[in-house]
Write a protein that holds these residues in place. Structure first.
Motif, PDB file in Angstrom:
ATOM      1  N   LEU A  60       0.838  -1.090   0.001  1.00  0.00           N
ATOM      2  CA  LEU A  60      -0.069   0.064   0.077  1.00  0.00           C
ATOM      3  C   LEU A  60       0.890   1.204  -0.202  1.00  0.00           C
ATOM      4  O   LEU A  60       0.465   2.209  -0.576  1.00  0.00           O
ATOM      5  N   LEU A  61       1.742   1.163   0.955  1.00  0.00           N
ATOM      6  CA  LEU A  61       2.878   2.353   0.872  1.00  0.00           C
ATOM      7  C   LEU A  61       3.625   2.582  -0.488  1.00  0.00           C
ATOM      8  O   LEU A  61       3.932   3.690  -1.035  1.00  0.00           O
ATOM      9  N   ALA A  62       3.928   1.400  -1.269  1.00  0.00           N
ATOM     10  CA  ALA A  62       4.606   1.537  -2.398  1.00  0.00           C
ATOM     11  C   ALA A  62       3.636   2.106  -3.340  1.00  0.00           C
ATOM     12  O   ALA A  62       4.174   2.847  -4.405  1.00  0.00           O
ATOM     13  N   LEU A  63       2.296   1.788  -3.531  1.00  0.00           N
ATOM     14  CA  LEU A  63       1.530   2.354  -4.345  1.00  0.00           C
ATOM     15  C   LEU A  63       1.326   3.910  -3.900  1.00  0.00           C
ATOM     16  O   LEU A  63       1.273   4.889  -4.961  1.00  0.00           O
ATOM     17  N   ALA A  64       1.167   4.353  -2.956  1.00  0.00           N
ATOM     18  CA  ALA A  64       1.164   5.645  -2.512  1.00  0.00           C
ATOM     19  C   ALA A  64       2.087   6.464  -2.836  1.00  0.00           C
ATOM     20  O   ALA A  64       1.861   7.725  -3.095  1.00  0.00           O
ATOM     21  N   ALA A  65       3.383   5.961  -2.638  1.00  0.00           N
ATOM     22  CA  ALA A  65       4.800   6.739  -2.816  1.00  0.00           C
ATOM     23  C   ALA A  65       5.429   6.499  -4.278  1.00  0.00           C
ATOM     24  O   ALA A  65       6.422   6.497  -4.296  1.00  0.00           O
TER      25      ALA A  65
ATOM     26  N   ARG B 251       7.640   9.301  -5.681  1.00  0.00           N
ATOM     27  CA  ARG B 251       8.735   9.635  -4.842  1.00  0.00           C
ATOM     28  C   ARG B 251       9.628   8.540  -4.706  1.00  0.00           C
ATOM     29  O   ARG B 251      10.653   8.679  -3.862  1.00  0.00           O
ATOM     30  N   TRP B 252       9.438   7.271  -5.267  1.00  0.00           N
ATOM     31  CA  TRP B 252      10.233   6.329  -5.063  1.00  0.00           C
ATOM     32  C   TRP B 252      11.669   6.532  -5.290  1.00  0.00           C
ATOM     33  O   TRP B 252      12.584   5.936  -4.785  1.00  0.00           O
ATOM     34  N   LYS B 253      12.140   7.156  -6.392  1.00  0.00           N
ATOM     35  CA  LYS B 253      13.455   7.575  -6.589  1.00  0.00           C
ATOM     36  C   LYS B 253      14.220   8.403  -5.680  1.00  0.00           C
ATOM     37  O   LYS B 253      15.421   8.437  -5.643  1.00  0.00           O
ATOM     38  N   GLU B 254      13.580   9.184  -4.806  1.00  0.00           N
ATOM     39  CA  GLU B 254      13.984   9.828  -3.866  1.00  0.00           C
ATOM     40  C   GLU B 254      14.601   8.975  -2.689  1.00  0.00           C
ATOM     41  O   GLU B 254      15.463   9.526  -1.765  1.00  0.00           O
ATOM     42  N   PHE B 255      13.945   7.800  -2.451  1.00  0.00           N
ATOM     43  CA  PHE B 255      14.376   6.779  -1.280  1.00  0.00           C
ATOM     44  C   PHE B 255      15.934   6.504  -1.660  1.00  0.00           C
ATOM     45  O   PHE B 255      16.369   6.040  -2.489  1.00  0.00           O
ATOM     46  N   SER B 256      16.655   6.575  -0.423  1.00  0.00           N
ATOM     47  CA  SER B 256      18.127   6.285  -0.607  1.00  0.00           C
ATOM     48  C   SER B 256      18.229   4.817   0.337  1.00  0.00           C
ATOM     49  O   SER B 256      17.347   4.336   0.932  1.00  0.00           O
TER      50      SER B 256
ATOM     51  N   LEU C  17      15.879   2.914   3.651  1.00  0.00           N
ATOM     52  CA  LEU C  17      15.670   1.294   3.639  1.00  0.00           C
ATOM     53  C   LEU C  17      16.154   0.650   4.900  1.00  0.00           C
ATOM     54  O   LEU C  17      15.518  -0.170   5.236  1.00  0.00           O
ATOM     55  N   TRP C  18      17.313   1.213   5.257  1.00  0.00           N
ATOM     56  CA  TRP C  18      18.113   0.379   6.385  1.00  0.00           C
ATOM     57  C   TRP C  18      17.210   0.709   7.573  1.00  0.00           C
ATOM     58  O   TRP C  18      17.100   0.040   8.219  1.00  0.00           O
ATOM     59  N   ARG C  19      17.016   1.953   7.502  1.00  0.00           N
ATOM     60  CA  ARG C  19      16.571   2.357   8.992  1.00  0.00           C
ATOM     61  C   ARG C  19      14.762   1.789   8.897  1.00  0.00           C
ATOM     62  O   ARG C  19      14.530   1.331   9.963  1.00  0.00           O
ATOM     63  N   GLY C  20      14.376   1.796   7.859  1.00  0.00           N
ATOM     64  CA  GLY C  20      13.032   1.317   7.816  1.00  0.00           C
ATOM     65  C   GLY C  20      12.818  -0.259   8.158  1.00  0.00           C
ATOM     66  O   GLY C  20      12.175  -0.990   8.742  1.00  0.00           O
ATOM     67  N   ALA C  21      14.038  -0.949   7.504  1.00  0.00           N
ATOM     68  CA  ALA C  21      14.236  -2.365   8.029  1.00  0.00           C
ATOM     69  C   ALA C  21      14.184  -2.784   9.415  1.00  0.00           C
ATOM     70  O   ALA C  21      13.865  -3.677  10.052  1.00  0.00           O
ATOM     71  N   ILE C  22      15.123  -2.008  10.179  1.00  0.00           N
ATOM     72  CA  ILE C  22      15.398  -1.910  11.367  1.00  0.00           C
ATOM     73  C   ILE C  22      14.068  -1.829  12.284  1.00  0.00           C
ATOM     74  O   ILE C  22      13.609  -2.587  13.069  1.00  0.00           O
ATOM     75  N   ILE C  23      13.451  -0.740  11.764  1.00  0.00           N
ATOM     76  CA  ILE C  23      12.112  -0.303  12.751  1.00  0.00           C
ATOM     77  C   ILE C  23      10.881  -1.500  12.477  1.00  0.00           C
ATOM     78  O   ILE C  23      10.414  -1.903  13.249  1.00  0.00           O
ATOM     79  N   GLY C  24      11.004  -2.016  11.070  1.00  0.00           N
ATOM     80  CA  GLY C  24      10.026  -3.098  10.670  1.00  0.00           C
ATOM     81  C   GLY C  24      10.612  -4.213  11.419  1.00  0.00           C
ATOM     82  O   GLY C  24       9.486  -5.087  11.760  1.00  0.00           O
TER      83      GLY C  24
END
Length: 71
Positions: A19-24, A27-32, A36-43
Motif C-alpha cells: 500500500l505504501l509503495a502504491l501511495a509513494a 517519490r520512489w526514486k528519492e529513497f536512499s 531502507l536500512w532504517r525502515g528495515a530496522i524499525i520493521g
C-alpha cells in the motif's frame, strides 16, 4: 477460514508495504539505502512486537485474551 496465528505478523507488513509503495510511487526514486536500512530496522522491531503479542494472546485463555485485547 482458519489462519494460523504465526502468519498474521508476516502478512500485515507485506500488505502495508504494498500500500505504501502504491501511495509513494512517484517519490520512489528519492529513497536512499539509508531510508531502507532504517525502515528495515524499525520493521524488524515491529515484527518482533507483533509476534510476541500474537503468540502471547494465542496461549492465554479466552477470558484473559478478551481483557488484554480491550486494554
Amino acid at each position: 477460514m482458519n489462519i494460523p496465528p504465526a502468519s498474521l505478523p508476516r502478512l500485515l507488513p507485506v500488505w502495508a508495504g504494498l500500500l505504501l509503495a502504491l501511495a509513494a510511487w512517484k517519490r520512489w526514486k528519492e529513497f536512499s539505502l539509508d531510508y531502507l536500512w532504517r525502515g528495515a530496522i524499525i520493521g524488524g522491531f515491529l515484527f518482533l512486537a507483533y509476534s510476541v503479542q500474537t503468540f502471547g494472546l494465542a496461549l492465554t485463555p479466552p477470558s484473559k485474551n478478551a481483557f488484554l485485547t480491550a486494554v
